[in-house]
Design a protein around this motif. Structure first.
Motif, PDB file in Angstrom:
ATOM      1  N   UNK A 348     -16.282   0.352  10.396  1.00 40.22           N
ATOM      2  CA  UNK A 348     -14.881   0.723  10.180  1.00 40.22           C
ATOM      3  C   UNK A 348     -14.488   0.602   8.721  1.00 40.22           C
ATOM      4  N   UNK A 349     -14.923  -0.496   8.096  1.00 39.05           N
ATOM      5  CA  UNK A 349     -14.578  -0.747   6.705  1.00 39.05           C
ATOM      6  C   UNK A 349     -15.154   0.369   5.838  1.00 39.05           C
ATOM      7  N   UNK A 350     -16.386   0.770   6.143  1.00 41.03           N
ATOM      8  CA  UNK A 350     -17.025   1.836   5.372  1.00 41.03           C
ATOM      9  C   UNK A 350     -16.292   3.157   5.562  1.00 41.03           C
ATOM     10  N   UNK A 616     -14.667  -1.834  -1.577  1.00 38.47           N
ATOM     11  CA  UNK A 616     -14.331  -0.489  -2.048  1.00 38.47           C
ATOM     12  C   UNK A 616     -14.469  -0.358  -3.560  1.00 38.47           C
ATOM     13  N   UNK A 617     -13.856  -1.284  -4.277  1.00 40.13           N
ATOM     14  CA  UNK A 617     -13.785  -1.111  -5.722  1.00 40.13           C
ATOM     15  C   UNK A 617     -15.025  -1.672  -6.404  1.00 40.13           C
ATOM     16  N   UNK A 624     -22.111   3.488  -3.527  1.00 38.23           N
ATOM     17  CA  UNK A 624     -21.617   4.327  -2.436  1.00 38.23           C
ATOM     18  C   UNK A 624     -21.308   5.738  -2.914  1.00 38.23           C
ATOM     19  N   UNK A 625     -21.753   6.687  -2.108  1.00 35.80           N
ATOM     20  CA  UNK A 625     -21.495   8.078  -2.421  1.00 35.80           C
ATOM     21  C   UNK A 625     -20.836   8.672  -1.187  1.00 35.80           C
TER      22      UNK A 625
ATOM     23  N   UNK B 134      -2.571   0.629   3.330  1.00 33.14           N
ATOM     24  CA  UNK B 134      -2.462  -0.764   2.901  1.00 33.14           C
ATOM     25  C   UNK B 134      -3.305  -1.031   1.663  1.00 33.14           C
ATOM     26  N   UNK B 135      -4.362  -0.238   1.500  1.00 29.51           N
ATOM     27  CA  UNK B 135      -5.286  -0.526   0.402  1.00 29.51           C
ATOM     28  C   UNK B 135      -4.663  -0.265  -0.971  1.00 29.51           C
TER      29      UNK B 135
END
Lengths: 651, 160
Positions: A348-350, A616-617, A624-625, B134-135
């Motif tokens: 989910x996070x991905x 993410x950052x 990640x692509x 939210x991000x």
């Protein structure tokens, strides 16, 4: 760590087995059906018949009708909403028996829709009529004491009579002014006084009409508009009142009938889902290629599922042919993430950040352990960990979550466990509520140590990120890219880290070696030597981005401290009120309960969001692509109802 | 009685740590409340999602209160029997420790509120993208967290 390999699948089957095949594919949930183009079947391709389009629009119309009826019932009889329903719409549980019976006989449920809409129309008409009557009744109320038939008010040959009202405070002056006109006698009778207004009956001679009317209008006399009736107001009022009662009774009966139908709302909800199934099937069937006798179905399937799918189809339909095809050059397969059970929830996070492009690496298994640790550090309390785990378990059961919802709850569940472990290590139990011994150290007493732990974890996290790309490059056979673009950064940053932790001589040598390596390799794609050198030199400025990336992990310390310190504050405040006589203990319990739950909720959001952000950052920046399309196998999922197998009870 | 200017400065520090981030959070939450009410008027099932989004800039106020509370604990406000007046030197350090969260808390709450307001649009159109909505605000939150961290570390290092 890589994505699940995909196979292109082609199925040939006689036309008449279309529905059976769809049923099987839906059960298998392994094939994503793609559009079959004319070229795939040329020259045998025939245009799909219009009946399919007709069927689709028919289904859409039915769906609209059922949806409308559901909406109507739900607006009138608002279903009870608990706290959870405020945050997510839950599916209504229905028994398998009911669901199947609706599926077998949709006609009777469709008839219900007609009935509901009909009743609703009648109900609103009755409401409107009742409103009209009520308005007339309201107008009549002030005149109940007037004891002559309403129809007799008006003009005769010589007299004029009128019913009307004025502001009560004008009454005295009006009477006085009329009294000053002996030539024009006026009979003025107060019928009633209601609120600020006085209701009058007046009678005067026809010849004085103009004069009297001027005086009356000067004082704001407004004539009443009453229904014409041979009865006096009281009788008329009673008559209308009886009528209104009748209408209300009728409306109530209609309402009761609707309420009775509302009990069958689960049937409507089921039908809605069943119709959407049919619609989806019909839409998917449009993608099939047709020769008039044989259907060609092409799609994607995970390589691991291919043999199983082929076996299932060919054994069910001996005439069918299932083949794996080589995808064309320009065909881009969808992307399926495929991970072990413990890692799966983190997909989910991905996918929130994006779907990896086909052929790239899936970062999920690499960051999942870090997400777990980060979440625990950011929440950082054993008590909260226990509460969160319990909450996640309860919600999973209560909402019967599936798919992404379930994955999310699983992430929370594991976050709770992680937070428990971390809280035990740092001795944080609801702040300092439970005096349980610290095993490792208390970050509030030694924040610098915790800061170093956070930053060190960050470096490891980023190194693993590089590792994902490193492995991916190796697998793709790009050995030199792996060594130059990832390996040298490991050496360079690793050296700098060694210097920072005190091994300055060794560290310096390693860092300089890495740095020189980077200078000589990072410009390797440039043509001229000068550009090669400068690009290489400029690459070292990436150190600043490494610096900011690593410092970003300090948030783990701050978030962990924040939740811990707020917990301590809550405990302190509750301590202060505990001394108040009689109610002290009650207040204390209240502050502890509300305070800790509030703190938990706020910090769970923070922990989730910030753990995600670090992926993410910081992490995805290294490996990640995104840009792929998620694999969506053909499946039918209920949206409004949840079918409970007959073995279980619907609660 | 001689005025202990050090203690006065420390109290000023408590005041700014609580007041400014509090103002920022309250302003942001108020504005977001309006946005959220607008979304919920049309779509009442979005209450939960909009509430989460509205709550995000609330953390600055909490960080401010925390720093204020920690100064109070450290200078012994809750333990008046042992209250020791601070020197001007100590007091100014307490004051300065409160500055990062006071200033950054105020401004980042307002900025984060704007990012959240944008997120309300996502919730209205694509409720399934709550995580994305939210991000963005969480990016802004970083600086509040860093300021909180700086205040905390400074506070921790003040010798008494």
């Amino acid at each position: 760590m890589s994505l699940a390999p995909m196979a292109k699948i082609a199925i040939l089957i006689p036309d008449n087995l279309k529905n059976e095949l769809l049923g099987l594919l839906q059960k298998l949930e392994t094939v994503e059906i793609t559009e079959c183009s004319e070229a795939d079947l040329s020259p045998y391709y025939v245009q799909s018949s219009e009946t399919v389009a007709d069927r689709i629009s028919e289904l859409e119309a039915d769906l609209k009708k059922v949806g409308g009826s559901i909406k109507l019932l739900q607006e009138k009889f608002r279903p009870k909403q608990g706290i959870i329903e405020q945050f997510a719409s839950l599916r209504t549980p229905v028994s398998e028996e009911l669901f199947v019976s609706v599926a077998n006989e949709p006609g009777s449920v469709m008839a219900l829709c007609d009935e509901i809409q009909d009743l609703e129309r009648r109900w609103s008409e009755l409401q409107k009529t009742a409103g009209d009557y009520q308005r007339i009744l309201d107008e009549l109320t002030p005149w109940l004491n007037f004891d002559a038939p309403l129809a007799e008010v008006g003009n005769t040959a010589t007299t004029v009579s009128k019913l009307g009202s004025i502001e009560s405070r004008e009454l005295a002056e009006l009477t006085a002014e009329l009294a000053t006109m002996p030539d024009a006698p006026v009979h003025l009778e107060v019928i009633s006084q209601q609120g600020q207004r006085t209701f009058l009956f007046c009678l005067y001679q026809r010849q004085d009409q103009e004069l009297v009317q001027t005086v009356l209008s000067k004082y704001g006399f407004s004539e009443a508009k009453l229904p014409q009736s041979d009865a006096d107001p009281k009788t008329e009022h009673q008559r209308l009142q009886d009528k209104l009662t009748q209408i209300t009774e009728k409306a109530n009966a209609v309402h009761a009938e609707l309420a009775r139908l509302n009990e069958a709302i689960t049937k409507l909800l089921s039908l809605n889902d069943i119709l959407s199934f049919e619609l989806k099937k019909a839409t998917v069937a449009q993608l099939f290629g047709d020769t008039g006798h044989v259907l060609l179905i092409s799609g994607w399937c995970r390589q691991v599922d291919f043999a199983r799918t082929k076996e299932a189809i060919e054994s069910t339909f001996p005439v069918a042919v299932v083949e794996e095809q080589k995808p064309a050059e320009d065909e881009i397969p969808p992307v399926a993430l495929y991970n072990p059970k413990l890692v799966e929830p983190y997909e989910n996070v991905t996918t929130t950040a994006g779907v990896p492009v086909p052929g790239s690496a899936d970062p999920t298994p690499a960051f999942a352990p870090f997400f777990f640790i980060f979440f625990g550090m950011a929440l950082g309390d054993a008590g909260y960990g226990v509460l969160l785990t319990a909450m996640a378990l309860w919600l999973t059961k209560r909402t019967r979550a599936v798919g992404d919802g379930l994955k999310f709850l699983r992430v929370l569940l594991m976050g709770g466990i992680s937070s428990f472990i971390f809280g035990v290590l740092t001795g944080s139990w609801f702040g300092d509520l439970l005096p349980i011994k610290t095993i490792w150290f208390n970050p509030a007493e030694d924040p610098l140590k915790m800061l170093i732990v956070s930053l060190a974890l960050g470096v490891v996290h980023l190194f693993v990120g590089l590792g994902v790309t490193f492995v991916h490059n190796l697998r793709q056979g790009r050995v030199w890219d792996a060594i130059f673009d990832q390996g040298l950064w490991w050496v360079f940053i690793g050296g700098i880290c060694l210097i920072l932790i005190g091994f300055s001589t060794v560290g310096k040598v390693i860092a300089i070696a890495g740095g020189i390596g980077l200078i000589f390799t990072q410009g390797r794609h440039e043509k001229s030597w000068l550009k090669k050198f400068f690009k290489g030199l400029m690459s070292l400025t990436d150190v600043s981005s490494w610096l900011s990336d690593v410092l970003s992990y300090s948030r783990l310390l701050a978030l962990g401290l924040a939740s811990g310190v707020i917990g301590v504050v809550i405990n302190d405040v509750s301590q202060m009120v505990s001394g108040v006589p009689v109610v002290g203990l009650v207040f204390m319990a209240l502050i502890l309960g509300v305070g800790h739950v509030f703190n938990l909720l706020i910090n769970v959001i923070s922990a989730y969001v910030h753990s995600s952000r670090l992926q993410y950052v910081e992490f995805f920046g290294k490996c990640f692509e995104s840009g792929g399309r998620l694999f969506e196998p053909f499946a039918l999922r209920t949206k409004l109802v949840q079918v409970i197998p007959d073995q279980e009870k619907v609660n | 009685m001689e005025i202990a200017w050090g203690s006065v400065l420390a109290f000023l520090g408590i005041a700014i740590a609580v007041v400014f981030p509090g103002i920022g959070s309250a302003r942001a939450l108020g504005r977001l409340g309006e946005h959220a009410a607008g979304v919920v008027t049309e779509m009442s099932d979005r209450f939960g999602a909009t509430l989460i989004l509205q709550a995000l800039p609330g953390t600055q106020g909490i960080y401010g209160l925390l720093i204020g509370f920690m100064i109070m604990t450290k200078i012994g406000v809750f333990d008046l029997a042992n209250f020791v007046p601070l020197t001007l030197y100590q007091g100014s350090m307490f004051f300065l420790a409160a500055v990062p969260i006071a200033v950054v808390g105020l401004l980042s709450a307002i900025a984060q509120g704007k990012a959240c307001a944008g997120g309300m649009g996502i919730i209205a159109k694509r409720p399934e993208d709550l995580a994305k909505a939210i991000t963005y605000p969480a990016m802004v939150e970083t600086y509040a967290v860093l300021a909180f961290l700086a205040s905390l570390l400074m506070l921790n290092g003040i010798p008494l």
